[in-house]
Scaffold this motif. Structure first.
Motif, short mmCIF file in Angstrom:
data_model
loop_
_atom_site.label_atom_id
_atom_site.label_comp_id
_atom_site.label_asym_id
_atom_site.label_seq_id
_atom_site.Cartn_x
_atom_site.Cartn_y
_atom_site.Cartn_z
N VAL A 140 0.86 -1.18 0.00
CA VAL A 140 0.00 0.00 0.00
C VAL A 140 0.89 1.23 0.00
O VAL A 140 1.82 1.33 0.79
CB VAL A 140 -0.94 0.00 1.23
CG1 VAL A 140 -1.74 1.27 1.28
CG2 VAL A 140 -1.86 -1.20 1.19
N GLN A 141 0.61 2.15 -0.91
CA GLN A 141 1.35 3.40 -1.00
C GLN A 141 0.33 4.53 -0.93
O GLN A 141 -0.40 4.77 -1.88
CB GLN A 141 2.11 3.44 -2.32
CG GLN A 141 3.31 4.33 -2.35
CD GLN A 141 4.09 4.11 -3.63
OE1 GLN A 141 3.55 4.38 -4.71
NE2 GLN A 141 5.31 3.64 -3.52
N GLY A 142 0.25 5.19 0.24
CA GLY A 142 -0.81 6.17 0.46
C GLY A 142 -2.13 5.41 0.59
O GLY A 142 -2.27 4.55 1.44
N ARG A 143 -3.09 5.71 -0.28
CA ARG A 143 -4.34 4.95 -0.32
C ARG A 143 -4.31 3.88 -1.39
O ARG A 143 -5.15 2.98 -1.41
CB ARG A 143 -5.52 5.89 -0.63
CG ARG A 143 -5.99 6.71 0.54
CD ARG A 143 -7.34 7.35 0.27
NE ARG A 143 -8.38 6.33 0.19
CZ ARG A 143 -9.32 6.30 -0.76
NH1 ARG A 143 -9.35 7.20 -1.70
NH2 ARG A 143 -10.22 5.35 -0.76
N ASN A 144 -3.36 3.98 -2.32
CA ASN A 144 -3.34 3.11 -3.50
C ASN A 144 -2.65 1.78 -3.20
O ASN A 144 -1.79 1.67 -2.34
CB ASN A 144 -2.63 3.80 -4.65
CG ASN A 144 -3.31 5.10 -5.03
OD1 ASN A 144 -4.44 5.34 -4.65
ND2 ASN A 144 -2.62 5.93 -5.77
N LEU A 145 -3.04 0.77 -3.99
CA LEU A 145 -2.46 -0.56 -3.89
C LEU A 145 -1.53 -0.77 -5.07
O LEU A 145 -1.92 -0.55 -6.23
CB LEU A 145 -3.56 -1.62 -3.89
CG LEU A 145 -3.14 -3.07 -3.81
CD1 LEU A 145 -2.58 -3.39 -2.43
CD2 LEU A 145 -4.32 -3.98 -4.12
N ILE A 146 -0.29 -1.17 -4.80
CA ILE A 146 0.69 -1.44 -5.85
C ILE A 146 0.88 -2.96 -5.91
O ILE A 146 1.23 -3.59 -4.93
CB ILE A 146 2.05 -0.77 -5.55
CG1 ILE A 146 1.87 0.71 -5.21
CG2 ILE A 146 3.02 -0.99 -6.68
CD1 ILE A 146 1.36 1.56 -6.33
N LEU A 147 0.61 -3.55 -7.09
CA LEU A 147 0.73 -4.99 -7.28
C LEU A 147 1.90 -5.31 -8.21
O LEU A 147 1.99 -4.75 -9.31
CB LEU A 147 -0.55 -5.55 -7.90
CG LEU A 147 -1.83 -5.44 -7.08
CD1 LEU A 147 -3.03 -5.81 -7.92
CD2 LEU A 147 -1.75 -6.32 -5.86
N ASN A 148 2.80 -6.18 -7.77
CA ASN A 148 3.86 -6.71 -8.61
C ASN A 148 3.49 -8.17 -8.88
O ASN A 148 3.71 -9.03 -8.04
CB ASN A 148 5.22 -6.63 -7.91
CG ASN A 148 5.66 -5.20 -7.71
OD1 ASN A 148 5.56 -4.40 -8.63
ND2 ASN A 148 6.12 -4.88 -6.52
N VAL A 149 2.89 -8.42 -10.04
CA VAL A 149 2.37 -9.76 -10.34
C VAL A 149 2.84 -10.27 -11.70
O VAL A 149 2.07 -10.83 -12.46
CB VAL A 149 0.83 -9.79 -10.24
CG1 VAL A 149 0.38 -9.75 -8.79
CG2 VAL A 149 0.19 -8.67 -11.03
N GLY A 150 4.13 -10.07 -11.99
CA GLY A 150 4.69 -10.67 -13.17
C GLY A 150 4.64 -9.83 -14.43
O GLY A 150 5.09 -10.28 -15.48
N TYR A 151 4.10 -8.62 -14.39
CA TYR A 151 4.11 -7.74 -15.55
C TYR A 151 5.40 -6.92 -15.53
O TYR A 151 6.10 -6.85 -14.52
CB TYR A 151 2.89 -6.82 -15.55
CG TYR A 151 1.58 -7.56 -15.69
CD1 TYR A 151 1.31 -8.35 -16.79
CD2 TYR A 151 0.60 -7.45 -14.71
CE1 TYR A 151 0.11 -9.03 -16.91
CE2 TYR A 151 -0.60 -8.12 -14.82
CZ TYR A 151 -0.85 -8.91 -15.94
OH TYR A 151 -2.02 -9.57 -16.06
N SER A 152 5.71 -6.27 -16.63
CA SER A 152 6.95 -5.50 -16.72
C SER A 152 6.94 -4.30 -15.77
O SER A 152 8.00 -3.87 -15.32
CB SER A 152 7.20 -5.04 -18.16
OG SER A 152 6.14 -4.21 -18.58
#
Length: 179
Positions: free
Chosen positions: A98-110
Motif C-alpha cells: 500500500v502506497q498512500g491509499r493506493n495498492l501497488i501490485l507486482n504480479v509478473g508484468y513489466s
C-alpha cells in the motif's frame, strides 16, 4: 411470496434509519448510506425493525421484493459492522504493498499495477501476499475486490495469480511427457 422478502430486518441500537417514500437513509457508527428503492416495494419501520413489502403481485414486484430487502439489510449491516473481502497472491516474486491509499501490485508484468480505490474503501496488505478490502458498502467492496483479482486471475496449470481467500482453483495436468 418471496422467502427472503418476508424476513424482518432488525436495527441495531447504534443505527438510525430514515425512510422518506422510496428513499432510505441509514446512519451508524461506521458511516452513512442511502439508496432509492424501486416503486414496486414499500418500506415500513416498526420500532426496532424494518419490513419491506410489495405493492402488488406483478412479476416485477415479486422480483424486486427480495432484492430490495437484501439491499436494505446490507445497508444496516454495513454501517454497523462493515464488510471485508480478503485476497491471496500466489506466485514467485508476486507481492502487494500500500502506497498512500493506493495498492501497488507486482504480479509478473513489466511494470507494477496501481489500483486506486473508490471513495469509502480501505485497502490493507498483510505479509506482502494478503490483501484486505474493507468498507461499508457491500457492492463497492465486492467490485473493488473483483477488479484487483482481474489484474492477474489464478491460472489453471500452476495456480499463480490473485484469488479470493478460500477460493479453490481447479488445476489441469499439463502436457504429458514423451513415451
Amino acid at each position: 411470496m418471496s422467502r427472503i422478502g418476508k424476513r424482518i430486518i432488525d436495527i441495531p441500537s447504534k443505527v438510525t434509519v430514515k425512510i422518506d417514500g422510496q428513499h432510505v437513509a441509514v446512519k451508524g457508527p461506521k458511516g452513512e448510506l442511502d439508496r432509492v428503492l424501486p416503486e414496486q416495494v414499500t418500506v415500513e419501520q416498526e420500532g426496532e425493525t424494518i419490513r419491506v413489502l410489495r405493492r402488488d403481485e406483478s412479476r416485477i414486484a415479486r422480483q424486486r421484493h427480495g432484492l430490495s430487502r437484501t439491499l436494505v439489510a446490507n445497508m444496516v449491516e454495513g454501517v454497523s459492522n462493515g464488510f471485508e473481502k480478503r485476497l491471496q497472491i500466489q506466485g514467485v516474486g508476486y507481492r502487494a504493498q500500500v502506497q498512500g491509499r493506493n495498492l501497488i501490485l507486482n504480479v509478473g508484468y513489466s511494470k507494477p499495477v496501481e489500483i486506486v480505490p473508490p471513495e469509502g474503501i480501505q485497502l490493507a496488505v498483510e505479509g506482502n501476499t494478503n490483501v484486505i478490502v474493507s468498507g461499508i458498502n457491500k457492492e463497492i467492496v465486492g467490485n473493488t475486490a473483483a477488479r484487483i483479482r482481474a489484474v492477474r486471475p489464478p491460472e489453471v496449470y500452476k495456480g499463480k495469480g490473485i484469488r479470493y481467500a478460500g477460493e479453490v482453483v481447479r488445476r489441469k495436468a499439463g502436457k504429458a511427457g514423451k513415451k
